[in-house]
Design a protein around this motif. Sequence first.
Motif, short mmCIF file in Angstrom:
data_model
loop_
_atom_site.label_atom_id
_atom_site.label_comp_id
_atom_site.label_asym_id
_atom_site.label_seq_id
_atom_site.Cartn_x
_atom_site.Cartn_y
_atom_site.Cartn_z
N SER A 25 -15.27 1.83 -16.82
CA SER A 25 -13.85 1.58 -16.63
C SER A 25 -13.16 2.88 -16.21
CB SER A 25 -13.25 1.07 -17.94
OG SER A 25 -12.98 2.15 -18.82
N THR A 26 -11.85 2.80 -16.07
CA THR A 26 -11.05 3.97 -15.71
C THR A 26 -10.33 4.57 -16.92
OG1 THR A 26 -9.14 2.57 -15.18
CG2 THR A 26 -10.67 3.10 -13.37
N SER A 27 -10.77 4.21 -18.12
CA SER A 27 -10.07 4.67 -19.33
C SER A 27 -10.30 6.16 -19.58
CB SER A 27 -10.53 3.88 -20.55
OG SER A 27 -11.64 4.50 -21.16
N PRO A 28 -9.41 6.77 -20.36
CA PRO A 28 -9.66 8.14 -20.80
C PRO A 28 -10.76 8.17 -21.85
CG PRO A 28 -7.67 7.30 -21.83
CD PRO A 28 -8.11 6.27 -20.84
N THR A 29 -11.16 9.35 -22.28
CA THR A 29 -12.18 9.51 -23.32
C THR A 29 -11.48 9.73 -24.66
OG1 THR A 29 -13.70 10.50 -21.73
CG2 THR A 29 -14.15 10.91 -24.06
N PHE A 30 -11.98 9.07 -25.71
CA PHE A 30 -11.37 9.16 -27.02
C PHE A 30 -12.32 9.84 -28.02
CE2 PHE A 30 -9.42 5.58 -24.88
CZ PHE A 30 -8.06 5.79 -25.13
N LYS A 31 -11.75 10.52 -28.99
CA LYS A 31 -12.53 11.11 -30.08
C LYS A 31 -13.14 9.99 -30.92
CE LYS A 31 -11.36 15.44 -29.21
NZ LYS A 31 -12.35 16.46 -28.76
N TRP A 32 -14.26 10.30 -31.58
CA TRP A 32 -14.98 9.26 -32.32
C TRP A 32 -14.18 8.67 -33.46
CZ3 TRP A 32 -15.98 9.66 -37.53
CH2 TRP A 32 -15.85 10.93 -38.11
N ASP A 33 -13.29 9.44 -34.08
CA ASP A 33 -12.55 8.94 -35.24
C ASP A 33 -11.14 8.49 -34.89
OD1 ASP A 33 -11.62 11.45 -34.62
OD2 ASP A 33 -11.61 12.20 -36.69
N GLU A 34 -10.88 8.25 -33.61
CA GLU A 34 -9.56 7.82 -33.14
C GLU A 34 -9.53 6.30 -33.01
OE1 GLU A 34 -6.53 8.77 -29.38
OE2 GLU A 34 -8.42 9.87 -29.63
N TRP A 35 -8.48 5.67 -33.57
CA TRP A 35 -8.33 4.23 -33.43
C TRP A 35 -7.96 3.89 -31.99
CZ3 TRP A 35 -10.01 0.66 -36.62
CH2 TRP A 35 -10.15 0.96 -37.98
N VAL A 36 -8.61 2.87 -31.44
CA VAL A 36 -8.36 2.43 -30.07
C VAL A 36 -8.04 0.93 -30.10
CG1 VAL A 36 -9.35 2.15 -27.75
CG2 VAL A 36 -9.94 4.16 -29.15
N LYS A 37 -7.03 0.52 -29.34
CA LYS A 37 -6.68 -0.90 -29.24
C LYS A 37 -7.34 -1.47 -27.98
CE LYS A 37 -2.83 -4.18 -29.21
NZ LYS A 37 -3.29 -4.96 -28.03
N ALA A 38 -8.05 -2.56 -28.17
CA ALA A 38 -8.77 -3.19 -27.07
C ALA A 38 -8.22 -4.59 -26.81
CB ALA A 38 -10.26 -3.29 -27.40
N ASP A 39 -8.17 -4.98 -25.54
CA ASP A 39 -7.81 -6.34 -25.14
C ASP A 39 -8.85 -6.84 -24.16
OD1 ASP A 39 -4.74 -7.22 -25.90
OD2 ASP A 39 -4.96 -5.04 -25.78
N LEU A 40 -9.22 -8.10 -24.32
CA LEU A 40 -10.16 -8.77 -23.43
C LEU A 40 -9.52 -10.08 -22.99
CD1 LEU A 40 -12.95 -9.30 -22.12
CD2 LEU A 40 -13.69 -10.21 -24.34
N ILE A 41 -9.28 -10.23 -21.69
CA ILE A 41 -8.67 -11.44 -21.15
C ILE A 41 -9.69 -12.09 -20.21
CG2 ILE A 41 -6.74 -12.40 -19.84
CD1 ILE A 41 -5.14 -9.88 -20.66
N VAL A 42 -10.01 -13.34 -20.52
CA VAL A 42 -11.07 -14.03 -19.79
C VAL A 42 -10.57 -15.39 -19.31
CG1 VAL A 42 -13.42 -14.94 -19.90
CG2 VAL A 42 -12.82 -12.89 -21.21
N PHE A 43 -10.78 -15.68 -18.03
CA PHE A 43 -10.43 -16.98 -17.46
C PHE A 43 -11.73 -17.68 -17.04
CE2 PHE A 43 -6.69 -14.31 -16.84
CZ PHE A 43 -5.67 -15.14 -17.34
N GLY A 44 -12.42 -18.24 -18.03
CA GLY A 44 -13.65 -18.99 -17.75
C GLY A 44 -14.65 -18.18 -16.96
N ASP A 45 -15.10 -18.73 -15.82
CA ASP A 45 -16.07 -18.03 -14.99
C ASP A 45 -15.40 -17.39 -13.78
OD1 ASP A 45 -15.42 -20.35 -13.67
OD2 ASP A 45 -17.45 -20.77 -12.96
N SER A 46 -14.08 -17.11 -13.89
CA SER A 46 -13.41 -16.47 -12.75
C SER A 46 -13.09 -15.01 -13.05
CB SER A 46 -12.15 -17.26 -12.36
OG SER A 46 -11.26 -17.39 -13.47
N LEU A 47 -11.89 -14.73 -13.52
CA LEU A 47 -11.45 -13.34 -13.69
C LEU A 47 -11.62 -12.86 -15.14
CD1 LEU A 47 -9.95 -10.81 -12.57
CD2 LEU A 47 -7.80 -11.98 -13.18
N VAL A 48 -12.07 -11.60 -15.28
CA VAL A 48 -12.17 -10.94 -16.59
C VAL A 48 -11.42 -9.61 -16.50
CG1 VAL A 48 -13.69 -10.01 -18.37
CG2 VAL A 48 -14.42 -12.00 -17.02
#
Length: 267
Positions: A184-207
């Motif tokens: 991905s194009t995300s920055p790099t995070f420290k191992w003990d840093e909380w990160v918020k993740a989102d996953l949006i999926v439209f069946g077999d089309s867009l992710v």
Amino acid sequence: MFRKALIASLLGSILVSCNSEKTEIQEVQEPKAEWIDMFNGENLENWTPKIYHHEAGDNYQNTFRVVDGAIEVNYDDYNEGFNDRYGHLFYKKPFSAFHMTWEYRFTDQWLEDAASYTYRNSGVMFHSQAPETILKEQDWPISVEWQMLSEEEEGVPRPTGNMCSPGTDVFFKGEKDPRHCINSTSPTFKWDEWVKADLIVFGDSLVIHMVNGDTVLQYTKPQIGGGVANNFDPQYKVDGQALTEGYIGLQSEGQGVIFKNLKIKEL
């Protein structure tokens, strides 16, 4: 004239009433999607573990446990080493089009006999085969992964929110991509840093993968194919078959990690 005007007035009132009723019916038939808490904060009810070398439902050495209201991957009881016990904790039902969100951070626990790439590495699998269809000696579920990584070496970029594809293929920038993982194009995070993740999926089309509210990766057409997964039942590995839905699983692969605030809504 008066009679015609009266009839027209009555018809107009009926049409307004009908349109109003249609609007009300439509609102009832199309309720707004609600967020669902996937985890009750107390136990692993509604979740099924499947760990390599073990049958579905066997939470070997309490790998997945509840600690302080969060789901923790913990290896305190692995007295005999890791032995490639790659594991996943699956939610109770499959999803097709959905938006899932969670927060995670790694712990300082890592089993040194695990593969080196598992260091500060975990993930969330989706569009996966059901846990009961994963054979005892099958290493990875046929699925797609929102890969979670953190900094391994200071100053060296290591993005999170990547895509990995055990037993699957995806299209990236309009073409089927031969890579097992796409960064991905995300920055790099420290191992003990909380990160918020989102996953949006439209069946077999867009992710869509998001990190701390920013879109970091998009791809399309998830389907069965590729390699990496081994010792599976062939009936669940039909290359080219579109992945329209599947199960969601939290990963354990030798690195300690904490998951919290897991929510999902269907789209």
